[in-house]
Scaffold this active site. Structure first.
Site, PDB file in Angstrom:
ATOM      1  N   CYS A 177       0.845  -1.190   0.000  1.00 46.19           N
ATOM      2  CA  CYS A 177       0.000   0.000   0.000  1.00 46.19           C
ATOM      3  C   CYS A 177       0.883   1.243   0.000  1.00 46.19           C
ATOM      4  CB  CYS A 177      -0.912  -0.008   1.222  1.00 46.19           C
ATOM      5  SG  CYS A 177      -1.868   1.519   1.419  1.00 46.19           S
ATOM      6  N   ASP A 184       0.273  -6.256   0.025  1.00 51.21           N
ATOM      7  CA  ASP A 184      -0.874  -6.675  -0.779  1.00 51.21           C
ATOM      8  C   ASP A 184      -0.464  -7.923  -1.549  1.00 51.21           C
ATOM      9  OD1 ASP A 184      -2.448  -4.430  -0.017  1.00 51.21           O
ATOM     10  OD2 ASP A 184      -1.470  -3.204  -1.546  1.00 51.21           O
TER      11      ASP A 184
END
Length: 271
Positions: A177, A184
């Site tokens: 992120c 992620d």
């Protein structure tokens, strides 16, 4: 103009006590695309498919209802919807009365369309889980890797051989992120027709996202653009299925305009 730093990402926020569409935080796509070198007409079509696992509201008598939902945000919308704001918005429905499930679906579609700047489709339910999926995994290749970012398109190349149509997959995509630094995780699928893409180079390229900070949608657009530029396939489809966070997962898909056999719609085993 909204920026990621202006969002609720990385901040402590109180969960809403009532319905509040203003919680939805749109982020213009243009800045992320400029960073990739995408200006003018887009080289792809596609959508961001969200799966919502924690959807609830009250019926007309005050009894709670629960559901799952699939949201389709077109990639040509001016803005994407930031994920934490979407989670907070959906939670704002928890104590709100609706006369019917259809009224809930219509309200969500209207609110998301307003914030994204394009028609967002909403349907109850989720695609099925497919433990096998389509295509051939490249993850077992015996390669040495020591480059984890930034993404390096120089690894990508196509071999000087007759054109093939194939589906290649990897479960090793990881990015971060851009605001919180949280990891992620995703499985990525490439479906293309053209000269065979060098698989070792493709794997090295995907792993070079590992320390990279970028939103899910931008990562997929970067992959599409880099493969299109470096390997020049006749047509190309890239889809990433990200793992769940906060009751949501996102599945961005970018595709050439003319693809004879679209990918199946399903959820990955990790979703």
């Amino acid at each position: 103009m909204n920026t990621p730093e202006d969002s609720t990402l990385g901040r402590e926020v109180a969960y809403p006590s009532g319905y509040d569409p203003s919680l939805l935080f749109p982020i213009p796509r243009a800045a992320g695309r400029q960073a990739i070198g995408l200006t003018g007409e887009l080289p792809f079509i596609g959508r961001d498919r969200w799966h919502a696992y924690e959807l609830s509201w009250l019926d007309a008598q005050g009894k709670p209802c629960v559901a799952t939902a699939t949201l389709h945000v077109p990639c040509d919308s001016p803005s994407l919807i930031e994920s934490k704001s979407l989670k907070l918005y959906l939670n704002s429905l928890n104590a709100t009365r609706f006369n019917s499930a259809e009224a809930v679906r219509t309200r969500i579609a209207t609110d998301l369309s307003t914030r994204a700047g394009a028609d967002v489709a909403v349907e109850f339910g989720l695609p099925p889980i497919d433990a096998v999926g389509e295509g051939e995994s490249i993850d077992a290749l015996d390669v040495s890797i020591d480059d984890y970012g930034p993404p390096n398109a120089a690894y990508l190349c196509a071999r000087a051989q007759p054109a093939v149509e194939e589906v290649l997959t990897s479960a090793l995509l990881k990015s971060n992120c851009p605001v919180t630094g949280q990891p992620d995780w995703a499985s990525v699928t490439l479906h293309y027709r053209g000269a065979p893409i060098d698989r070792e180079g493709l794997l090295r390229y995907l792993v070079s996202f590992r320390d990279h900070a970028e939103f899910h949608e931008q990562c997929v657009e970067r992959i599409f653009n880099d493969v299109l530029t470096q390997c020049a396939p006749q047509w190309l489809v890239v889809e990433a299925r990200y793992t769940r966070r906060g009751g949501l997962d996102i599945n961005p898909l970018r595709s050439s305009a003319s693809v004879p056999t679209p990918l199946s719609i399903f959820r990955d085993l990790r979703q």
